[in-house]
Design an enzyme around this catalytic site. Structure first.
Site, mmCIF file in Angstrom:
data_model
loop_
_atom_site.group_PDB
_atom_site.id
_atom_site.type_symbol
_atom_site.label_atom_id
_atom_site.label_comp_id
_atom_site.label_asym_id
_atom_site.label_seq_id
_atom_site.Cartn_x
_atom_site.Cartn_y
_atom_site.Cartn_z
ATOM 1 N N THR A 118 0.814 -1.213 0.000
ATOM 2 C CA THR A 118 0.000 0.000 0.000
ATOM 3 C C THR A 118 0.851 1.268 0.000
ATOM 4 O O THR A 118 1.976 1.276 0.529
ATOM 5 C CB THR A 118 -0.905 0.007 1.258
ATOM 6 O OG1 THR A 118 -1.455 1.306 1.433
ATOM 7 C CG2 THR A 118 -0.134 -0.327 2.512
ATOM 8 N N TYR A 142 -0.891 0.125 10.263
ATOM 9 C CA TYR A 142 -1.288 -0.515 9.006
ATOM 10 C C TYR A 142 -0.134 -0.429 7.992
ATOM 11 O O TYR A 142 0.349 -1.440 7.473
ATOM 12 C CB TYR A 142 -2.560 0.140 8.460
ATOM 13 C CG TYR A 142 -2.886 -0.266 7.050
ATOM 14 C CD1 TYR A 142 -3.026 -1.610 6.708
ATOM 15 C CD2 TYR A 142 -3.038 0.700 6.050
ATOM 16 C CE1 TYR A 142 -3.312 -1.984 5.405
ATOM 17 C CE2 TYR A 142 -3.330 0.337 4.750
ATOM 18 C CZ TYR A 142 -3.464 -1.011 4.434
ATOM 19 O OH TYR A 142 -3.735 -1.370 3.149
#
Ligand code: UDP
Length: 333
Positions: A118, A142
């Site tokens: 990501t 994350y």
């Protein structure tokens, strides 16, 4: 018999679209999912194995029974807000789970691995176009967990010969144009589905998270990519890995997947109003913890090396496909 690909998280938003793309490309996708956030109704292509990535014995058994030629690893916890509040959940659920999967992959003798990473691994780089060479300075657990898994793939590649393609996604949006699968999170935290919910009265209004950012209209800027383009990149990446000569044994190659065009939250709202021809009830709210001001990709490499063209990644098309799915295709749970 067609080659199988083990798809972790095949019942989730991106994983389910990837299964469709893999099936179209002649593979049999084998979904491995614990259904903590995925949907049984989303597993429409190939086989389904219910299981947890932390369960190594079951992973070994599934590898032995299906004998996949490659792994595509989508399963992950992916909410920035939750990661800020419960980092342990992300380190265990993303990093420990991926370690198990990578070890099982190597033990099974599978050589090719495609990983969904990501742009949240970058953190905030003021005004910089983010590409494969940009330093990764994640702002939350994350992003940090995804960066750790990227590092893990490099280490396992060096030690075992595992070859991997790492895709760093920008903001994935849209849905299968046939509405066979689509985006449905519970709870929903992503901008476009929340706008569509507000438009058709499923929630009272969209809250704009922060209107005082140093951007043209004060709202955050993101680079949106159509989920169908994104999963096409995965099929191209898999083909590139399997050709064998492109990447040496043990190699890892990173590709950013975005369009290079940034849109503010207000611009996405305006496009949504035009596409649906309906007003968007909204209110201004405070900044959301962990949000970067601007995340825009320089994804020229995926085009050059893999021949990837994100032709469907225009906001009107992404919103139109998401709207069609929103109106016709929700999972019931
Ligand atoms: N956003 C917003 N209101 C919402 C959800 C998201 O203003 O209810 C903003 C968010 O702050 C970010 C952008 O929309 O700037 C995209 O957020 P999303 O959660 O869809 O993806 P992220 O960029 O966090 O991966």
């Amino acid at each position: 018999m067609a080659d199988k690909v083990l798809v972790t998280g095949g019942a989730g938003y991106i994983g389910s679209h990837a299964c469709k793309a893999l099936a179209r490309a002649g593979f049999i996708p084998v979904t491995y999912d614990n259904f903590c956030t995925g949907w049984r109704e989303a597993v429409k292509f190939g086989c389904c194995e219910e299981g947890d990535l932390l369960d190594r014995a079951q992973l070994d058994e599934v590898f032995a029974r299906h004998n996949p030629v490659a792994v595509m690893h989508f399963a992950a916890l992916s909410q920035v807000g939750e990661a800020m509040a419960a980092p342990g959940k992300y380190w265990r659920g993303n990093v420990c789970a991926s370690l198990n999967l990578i070890e099982a992959t190597v033990a099974a003798g599978v050589r090719d691995f495609v990983f969904s990473s990501t742009c949240a691994t970058y953190g905030d780089h003021d005004g910089v176009v983010l590409d494969e060479t940009t330093p990764q300075l994640p702002l939350n657990a994350y992003g940090a967990s995804k960066r750790a898994i990227e590092d893990m793939l490099r280490d396992f590649g060096a030690a075992s010969g595992l070859r991997s393609v790492i895709f760093r996604y920008f903001n994935v949006a849209g849905a299968d144009p046939d509405s066979e699968v689509g985006e449905f999170h519970q709870p929903e935290t992503h901008l476009i589905p929340l706008i569509l919910d507000a438009i058709d009265g499923k929630r009272p209004a969209l809250t704009i998270h922060g209107t005082d950012y140093p951007t043209q209209d004060g709202t955050c800027i993101r680079d949106y990519v159509h989920v169908m383009d994104l999963v096409d990149a995965h099929v191209l990446g898999l083909g590139w890995l399997r050709k064998g000569e492109a990447l040496p044994r043990g190699g890892t190659e990173v590709f950013c997947l975005g369009t290079g065009n940034g849109f503010s939250v207000r611009e996405v709202v305006n496009h949504s109003r035009h596409v649906t021809n309906r007003p968007v009830p909204m209110q201004d709210g405070p900044r959301r913890a962990g949000d970067a001001v601007k995340l825009v990709s320089g994804s020229e490499k995926a085009g050059r090396v893999l021949g990837w063209r994100p032709d469907r990644s225009t906001l009107p098309l992404m919103i139109a496909d998401a709207w069609r799915w929103h109106q016709t295709g929700h999972y019931s749970g």
